[in-house]
Motif scaffolding. Structure first.
Motif: not given
Length: 1372
Positions: A753, A757, A780, A1223, A1335
């Motif tokens: 993640i 990102e 995040v 998430h 995100n």
């Protein structure tokens, strides 16, 4: 654990043997006169007075004194002669002036001696003893002797210098009415030490099962059994049947007492255990509960179908209402009701208007505040970590090293008892009590040998007729077995602990000589023991004549006899050999052979060879000596198995084998785990890389970042293990195998993640690299915190489990997950900062000095997965028809899994702990196939019960005068229902045998009357001249009970008395370790041993434990009612396997409790971190529950039993499910797309791609490698179960949850929209806002990205166009 059979605990001895043997086979070298006629009239004797020893009988156990032929009138008895007669044969007494008899004083003494041995067995039932004496008194002393006795053989002998005619054989005629009644009164009398029937030792080869009155009497009249002084041919004649009767003979037809009648001398009725007619009316057991049914079928299935129908109908109703509402809103809009607020197909708000501050709810404000605060703090933190990477790495390394230093104190628990049984659990406390007071259960080392390819034969025995002998039961194989046994018995080795050479006698279980045993004192149970392990005895043979037929008898005749009468000191053949083992105890047939049917022992399919060793606590030096002996034992057995000359196919085990095999397979499977981790590492290293150009592949790869992520996971696990080692909490192999996988799943997800990102983000104008890393982390990290905190709290709560393995796993996992998050927020951020510097400088990875000229593109790299999920996967998944199908499929899965969950098997069969190919698997297979009895179970009494009082003894014993519902009686009642109680053989009873031992009718308890030991206990093998006094006087009613002083005085003598033929009731070996006394002689613990039925799986072991505890609780309740009993007195059942199977009695509620505790923080943390967003928390919780329920359902389908190992994995499943679910839920909750469907698409594309790459694809490769592990536990509970967890987590997280959120997810956060409106109303500000709270932005096409201004203007001028587009996307 394997079945353990205690032979040393089963003692009783006596004679036993079948069929009468004619004296022709042992005719003396003297004249034999056969009488064809004799006087037959009332009042006449056929013989009188003694004529010395029977010359036709060889060695005997008692002197074979025979009477003299003397046809004469019966003698009138007076004075001492009369009193002696009344004492021995009271049933023939007619008063002193009117009593006549055909026996002298000497004959009465010999008769009493002869009856003594049998009375010792039958004394528990006075009426049986009376009938037995009645029979022999009639033959020996009846005044009408010639009417029922016909002499058939006499011998001329010289006695006291005078020629005499000695009677050596006669016929005895009696009616079947008397004979049958006497037999019925005795047939159920038990031997407490063995739990068997006394009649089995008095009926020869037939045993108790096949014994009949004729066979019983035949044995009594057989002089070859070593007990009868002459041959008696018993003729049982039916009443009125005179055919074949000699002239003048009238069969005796006296009245035999029933076992539930009192005797003429005042003897009480026999107890229920010895006499079925005395048993009280016990109501039949209630039938077991019937399966739950509705409408004639499985009730749970019906409920599952009803639930399925209700959920489907509810969903259809929801769709219908949503459609109607959407239709109504459309009509209102056409009529001009434009209030700036519309509804989507799910009746949720579509925010296309100006948001007023008053409209923002408290929840929305809290959510915004929480996200803004966490985002800002993590942004600052990330910027700081990225700015000083080397210092951060140094500090992190120091902290990890400090924590990991505790590993030098690590304690790895391998003892299964310590691993799976809590120290304060009931089974563990009971085990500690038993082992403290009685020493640990002895160690079993066993072989089960077969010879399946050999053909059997039929042996025509002189004595036993035609008998089937299997191919296994052959002389050459018995000799080969003896050779193997001898080789094992001769094991010797040097012991470093004892500093000397040791052998079997140093560690063996020697019940009859425990203080100073020799090799022959060691308890070795095998078929050669019937021959006292003597090759000469096996080879012995002799010609024998029976009924005029002379044939050779050999080892087969002796074996047939001993397998049916293992308690015999002498067989009935002319071989005259004993059946007792060389260490002095009997070897029961089920301990010597197996795989037989209907007691056809010679047709057995397996030999059983068992070596029993003493067990010691692990700190005792002899514990290591026992382990070393077992190691040598295994070596010899394995070498023998490899020998091509061996004729046996066999299985074997040592006490240490279970632990050895578990440790071996763990070591062998370490490479599999290493390969698994390597596969995961390679995947992470490859998947994290950016691949824009082949020229930059070495620059954009993330090999070192992936390695750093793996190291972070490893360091977190090491730190966790080190910390707990510091504070003394032991680890286990389960922790080493599971925790790294769990932390890797969690850690890899967060790494993906974060890194993805960062790769998808574009550095802003004027922003430094460190600030960009900090900003990305701020976006995040709240999601990473949500998952890590939920999982860590979940595992900390899981530490409330009572099972040590689950508790330690939860503690280690909780801290490891927490440490993993901390290291990711520090060390991994620093590693990414260093890697970003390298990448920005266009330097190659691994070769940092080499740089490339190709520049990094300015466009963020979305990779392959994000565009795929955005363009294809999300639109297809969230299509209106697909969503309906998904909901219906997952509703069906839930209902089906709920039904399957109720049918999951609870338990863990011990075979699964073994690797494939282990020799223990063969042993378990042989054990279940060939063994005819289960594990022993002890009913243990604690302190607080007074055994010295009459009430106390009666509440325990099962003989005459005992309570009908005493302790041992209740256990006996339970054996009548073996399918329900799982008890096969009643408990032995030291109280019963102690009372019988004291009985003056036997020779067991006497006192010295001459010599220096006058007044002290005199063993039965000492001459009666020295020991002329009995310990106790015979009671008038036959109910003997010692007083308190006598109890304390004679109990030690009883426990130290070695059993022999003269006194079979001696307690040494059987009870000396079963009664524990303190220094004052008070009994503080005792035990009574019974046997379970054969138990073959964990369900049966668990059920047997439960039933035994129910029985013990019932016994405890009744014994507490005895006056003087302490209110905390307790009886409990103890079996060596209880500590392993007790967990399955409570594992279902405990599992529900643990999983519920794990689910609670996932809901609470989700709600708190999303600003009290209850709907998001509930949807999050619902999905995780569905994953867990579906996992258990699939366990049923894939034959995965529910046990502690499965529970650990289910707790892990909750943790991994958080990664799949939380998430996605957070991404959806913070999205500001206009409709639920659009927000679900955005969350699926952006966060779903990271979850798929980080969790699913990280776990799957490593899990698939475990399919090649040798250990069945790893294959089933780590490969199968983790594969199920990962696939179901992926299905629910990436398929079901987006659809669920599109229907029932929370509305758009108005606080976020209001904040956007209060800032610049342009796309730049919108993008900035979305980057802060989402995100990543969700773009529909490249064209939108290229012309943002025109698109914004177009959208602003055409609001209705947006609504039409939304309606096209989602009609519902």
């Amino acid at each position: 654990m394997p079945n353990h059979i205690s032979e040393g605990s089963l003692y009783s001895s006596v004679m036993g043997g079948p069929l009468p043997t004619s004296l022709d086979s042992a005719s003396p070298v003297k004249e034999v006169l056969v009488l064809s006629e004799a006087t037959t009239e009332p009042g006449f004797c056929a013989f009188y007075e003694e004529c010395g020893r029977n010359p036709s009988v060889g060695e005997t156990l008692i002197p074979p004194i025979v009477p003299c032929l003397d046809p004469s009138p019966a003698r009138h008895l007076t004075g001492e002669h009369y009193r002696r007669f009344k004492q021995v044969c009271p049933m023939l007494d007619n008063g002193e002036g009117n009593t006549f008899a055909c026996c002298s004083m000497k004959q009465l003494s010999s008769l009493e001696l002869s009856l003594t041995l049998s009375k010792a067995l039958l004394v528990r039932c006075p009426s049986c003893v009376d009938n037995f004496a009645h029979l022999h008194c009639i033959n020996t002393c009846s005044p009408n002797q010639t009417l029922s006795v016909k002499v058939t053989k006499v011998m001329n002998i010289t006695y006291l210098g005078k020629p005499k005619e000695a009677v050596v054989a006669y016929q005895s005629f009696m009616s079947t009415t008397f004979a049958d009644a006497a037999f019925q009164s005795c047939k159920n009398v038990r031997i407490p030490a063995t739990g068997g029937f006394a009649i089995s030792t008095m009926c020869g080869r037939y045993g108790a099962k096949l014994c009949t009155p004729q066979r019983w009497y035949d044995f009594q009249g057989d002089s070859s059994n070593g007990l009868a002084p002459l041959d008696i041919d018993f003729q049982l004649i039916k009443e009125g049947d005179t055919a074949g009767l000699p002239e003048g003979v009238i069969p005796y037809n006296g009245r035999a007492l029933k076992c539930n009648e009192t005797t003429a001398t005042g003897g009480q009725v026999c107890s229920c255990q010895d006499c079925e007619e005395s048993c009280p009316s016990v109501p039949p057991l209630a039938p077991p509960p019937a399966p739950f049914k509705l409408f004639g079928t499985n009730g749970f299935l019906v409920i599952a179908i009803i639930l399925l129908c209700l959920l489907v109908l509810a969903f259809i109703l929801y769709l219908t209402v949503s459609c109607l509402v959407a239709s109504k809103n459309g009509k209102d809009e056409e009529k001009g009701k434009k209030k700036g607020k519309n509804k989507d197909q799910n009746s949720n708000d579509v925010t296309q208007r100006i948001i007023q501050p008053s409209e923002v709810t408290c929840t929305d404000r809290n959510s915004l505040a929480a996200q803004a605060f966490m985002g800002l703090q993590f942004q600052r933190w990330g910027t700081f970590m990225a700015s000083y990477p080397l210092m951060v790495l140094l500090v992190a390394a120091i902290i990890v090293i400090v924590f990991s230093a505790g590993l030098k104190f690590i304690k790895l628990t391998t003892d299964p008892v310590e691993l799976w049984s809590a120290p304060n659990s009931r089974a563990r406390q009971e085990k500690d009590f038993h082992d403290t007071h009685f020493t640990p259960f002895f160690r079993t080392n066993q072989l089960i040998l077969t010879a399946p390819q050999r053909k059997g034969h039929i042996y025509d025995s002189l004595l036993f007729g035609k008998q089937n002998f299997s191919g296994l039961v052959s002389k050459d194989l018995i000799i080969e077995l003896l050779e193997l046994q001898t080789k094992i018995q001769q094991i010797e080795f040097w012991s470093e602990d004892l500093k000397r050479t040791v052998n079997l006698k140093d560690v063996c279980y020697a019940p009859l000589n425990p203080s100073n045993p020799s090799l022959t004192d060691c308890a070795v149970n095998s078929l050669p023991q019937y021959f006292q392990n003597s090759l000469d005895n096996i080879n012995a043979k002799v010609n024998m004549t029976e009924l005029g037929v002379t044939k050779e008898v050999d080892w087969r005749d002796h074996l047939i006899y001993c397998l049916n009468s293992p308690l015999s000191f002498k067989d009935i053949t002319d071989l005259g050999m004993s059946c007792m083992a060389d260490y002095g105890a009997p070897v029961f047939s089920f301990l010597a052979v197996g795989g037989y049917k209907n007691d056809e022992f010679t047709n057995s399919e397996a030999f059983i060879l068992t070596f029993s060793l003493n067990n010691y606590i692990r700190d005792n030096p002899k514990f290591k000596v026992a382990l070393q002996w077992e190691k040598e034992f295994l070596k010899i057995v394995q070498d023998y198995q490899k020998n091509p000359a061996a004729n046996f196919t066999f299985a074997y085990m040592a006490e240490r084998s279970l632990e050895d095999e578990i440790n071996r397979t763990t070591a062998e499977d370490i490479p599999i785990f290493m390969i698994s981790y390597a596969v995961i590492f390679v995947y992470i290293a490859v998947a994290l890389g950016e691949y824009n150009s082949w020229k930059r592949i070495l620059v954009d790869s993330k090999f070192l970042v992936g390695l750093g992520g793996i190291l972070v996971v490893g360091c977190s696990v090491l730190a966790s293990m080190g910390f707990y080692s510091w504070i003394g909490i032991p680890s286990s192999l389960v922790i080493l195998q599971v925790v790294p996988f769990l932390v890797l799943a969690v850690g890899a997800d967060n790494i993906f993640i974060f890194v993805l990102e960062y790769q998808r983000d574009a550095r802003r104008s004027g922003e430094t690299r460190e600030e960009q890393i900090g900003r990305v982390l701020g976006q995040v990290a709240p999601s990473m915190l949500l998952c890590s905190l939920s999982e860590s709290i979940c595992f900390f709560l899981g530490a409330l489990s009572t099972m040590p393995a689950v508790k330690s796993f939860a503690l280690y996992a909780a801290l490891a997950v927490l440490m993993d998050f901390v290291l990711q927020m520090t060390a991994f951020v620093a590693l990414l900062s260093l890697d970003a510097r390298r990448q920005d400088s266009n330097r190659c990875e691994l070769l940092c000095c080499v740089s490339v000229s190709t520049q990094r593109p300015n466009k963020p790299n979305e990779g392959f997965l994000l565009p795929f999920m955005r363009k294809y996967y999300a639109p297809v998944l969230l299509h209106r028809y697909t969503r309906v199908i998904v909901m219906l499929v997952f509703i069906f899965m839930l209902c089906a899994s709920l039904f399957l969950m109720l049918n999951v098997k609870v338990g863990l069969d011990q075979e699964l702990a073994m690797p494939k190919g282990s020799y223990m698997l063969d042993y378990f297979k042989y054990l279940y196939k060939y063994f005819e009895v289960g594990v022993p179970v002890y009913f243990v009494t604690k302190r607080g019960f007074d055994f010295t009082k009459v009430e106390g003894m009666n509440a325990v014993c099962s003989s005459v005068g005992c309570d009908q519902f005493s302790m041992t009686q209740k256990i006996r009642y339970a054996t009548d229902y073996p399918d329900r109680s799982y008890l096969a053989i009643p408990a032995n009873s030291w109280v019963d045998d102690f009372i019988d031992w004291l009985n003056p009718g036997s020779k067991c308890c006497r006192l010295y009357t001459l010599g220096p030991n006058t007044g002290e206990f005199c063993p039965a093998n000492i001459s009666a001249i020295l020991c002329g006094r009995k310990c106790m006087k015979a009671p008038a009613d036959g109910v003997l009970r010692p007083n308190v002083d006598e109890f304390y005085r004679f109990l030690p003598d009883f426990l130290g008395n070695r059993p022999d033929l003269q006194c079979s009731k001696g307690g040494l070996g059987a009870y000396d370790t079963s009664v524990v006394r303190n220094e004052r002689g008070e009994i503080i613990a005792s035990r009574f041993m019974a046997y379970h039925t054969p138990l073959t799986n964990s369900q049966e072991f668990t059920a047997a434990l439960l039933r035994a505890r129910e029985l013990a609780a019932n016994i405890t309740e009744s014994m507490r009612k005895v006056p003087g009993t302490s209110p905390d007195f307790e009886v409990f059942p103890y079996t060596i396997t209880n500590v392993f199977y007790e967990q399955y009695l409570t594992i279902v509620p405990e599992g529900l409790f643990n999983i519920s505790l794990c689910l609670l923080p996932t809901f609470v943390v989700c709600c708190l971190l999303l600003g009290l967003d209850l709907r998001s928390g509930l949807l999050n919780l619902l999905t995780i529950i569905m994953i867990t329920v579906d996992t258990v359902g699939v366990m049923t389908l894939w034959s995965i039993d529910y046990n502690a190992v499965a529970l650990i994995n289910l707790v892990t499943a909750v943790g991994i499910s958080v990664e799949f679910v939380s998430h996605m839920t957070r991404s959806f909750a913070l999205s500001i797309k206009t409709t639920h469907v659009e927000r679900a698409k955005e969350a699926t594309a952006n966060m779903g791609s990271a979850v798929f790459a980080g969790v699913a694809m990280t776990n799957l490769p490593g899990i698939l490698v475990l399919a090649f592990a040798k250990a069945q536990l790893i294959q089933i509970f780590f490969f199968r179960l983790n594969l199920v967890i990962t696939l179901l987590g992926m299905a629910h997280g990436l398929i079901f949850l987006p659809v669920l959120l599109s229907y029932f997810g929370p509305g758009v956060n108005k606080a976020i929209l209001l904040q956007a409106q209060q800032t610049k109303p342009n796309l730049e500000m919108t993008i900035k806002m979305r980057e802060m709270y989402d995100n990543v932005t969700y773009e529909e096409s490249p064209e939108i990205k290229q012309e943002p201004d025109s698109q914004v203007n177009s959208d602003a001028s055409k609001p209705s166009q947006t609504i039409e587009k939304q309606e096209r996307i989602d009609n519902f």
